[in-house]
Design an enzyme around this catalytic site. Sequence first.
Site, PDB file in Angstrom:
ATOM      1  N   ASP A 125       0.834  -1.085  -0.070  1.00 16.66           N
ATOM      2  CA  ASP A 125       0.038   0.112  -0.034  1.00 16.66           C
ATOM      3  C   ASP A 125       0.917   1.214   0.102  1.00 16.66           C
ATOM      4  OD1 ASP A 125      -2.419  -1.365  -0.012  1.00 16.66           O
ATOM      5  OD2 ASP A 125      -2.609  -1.375   2.274  1.00 16.66           O
ATOM      6  N   PRO A 126       0.419   2.442  -0.523  1.00 17.08           N
ATOM      7  CA  PRO A 126       1.142   3.585  -0.466  1.00 17.08           C
ATOM      8  C   PRO A 126       1.622   3.956   0.897  1.00 17.08           C
ATOM      9  CG  PRO A 126      -0.799   3.880  -2.030  1.00 17.08           C
ATOM     10  CD  PRO A 126      -0.963   2.271  -1.382  1.00 17.08           C
TER      11      PRO A 126
END
Length: 293
Positions: free
Chosen positions: A38-39
């Site tokens: 995930d970012p």
Amino acid sequence: MDGIIVVDKPRDWTSHDVVNKVRRFAGTRRVGHLGTLDPAATGVLPLVIGRATRLAQFYTRNDKIYEGVVHFGYSTDSYDGDGQRTSEEIPVTLERKSLDAALDQFRGPFEQVPPPVSAKKIGGRPAYELARKHQTVNLKPVPIEVYALDLLRIGGCEAEVRVHCSAGTYLRSIAHAAGQALGCGAFLKSLRRTASGDFKVEQARTLEVLAALAAEGRIEEALVPAAQLLPEFPSEMVDAITAGQIRNGRDFRVSPFLPRNSSRYVKAITAHGDLVAIGEARLPHLYHPVLVL
């Protein structure tokens, strides 16, 4: 440039952002990843380079190890700190005994519903696209396994955990469900991946280090060569004639005197240390090249 570069992904970068950056460093479009982060997450992101991209099919079930901080007191729509609050904040002071008991349901094999804000597809569209438009997201439970879930630290309303899990596990979902179990809501405040299969955080290079190596023409120093990948597959040294036959799709024999524990796959390696192919057992000591580099 055939192998893997292990990147220490920075926060707020997508995995695809990192792939694009390393494509420029390596001077090739043939770069892929072995599982997204995930970012908001940081840590181990193995990238396959060059012809080694074809080896990605053997890495689909890699275990992962994460360290993360779970904040208890309210929940969010994305199950992490970037989402919108979905409950009122409740004052919480965690106790190890009750929290450990609540986490016990997430140890071992179970079915987990992925977060609505995720890349899981619904009718060909990522779930996060529907969630952000406030459309209903109904994702099916996925079988996963958590091999270990350890409480590292508790402080006030936050707990730091280390999780060793199967591929496809969402720690955001575990954090959210733990908050529901305690009746106070929770979300994943931070996440760092410290291992992905054989690749550890100690091997990982930051993008700044990779940029410096690329500028000096030394990017190969960060490369794990293809022949060193998949260490669980025994290696079989092949001569130049056999290597040529393997590249033409012909079966090849291996020495009957080397222990292989009846391995399904072997790596055909040249005398120069280059990976030629992955062979699959057809008969005792006879392998067929199912993937040729």
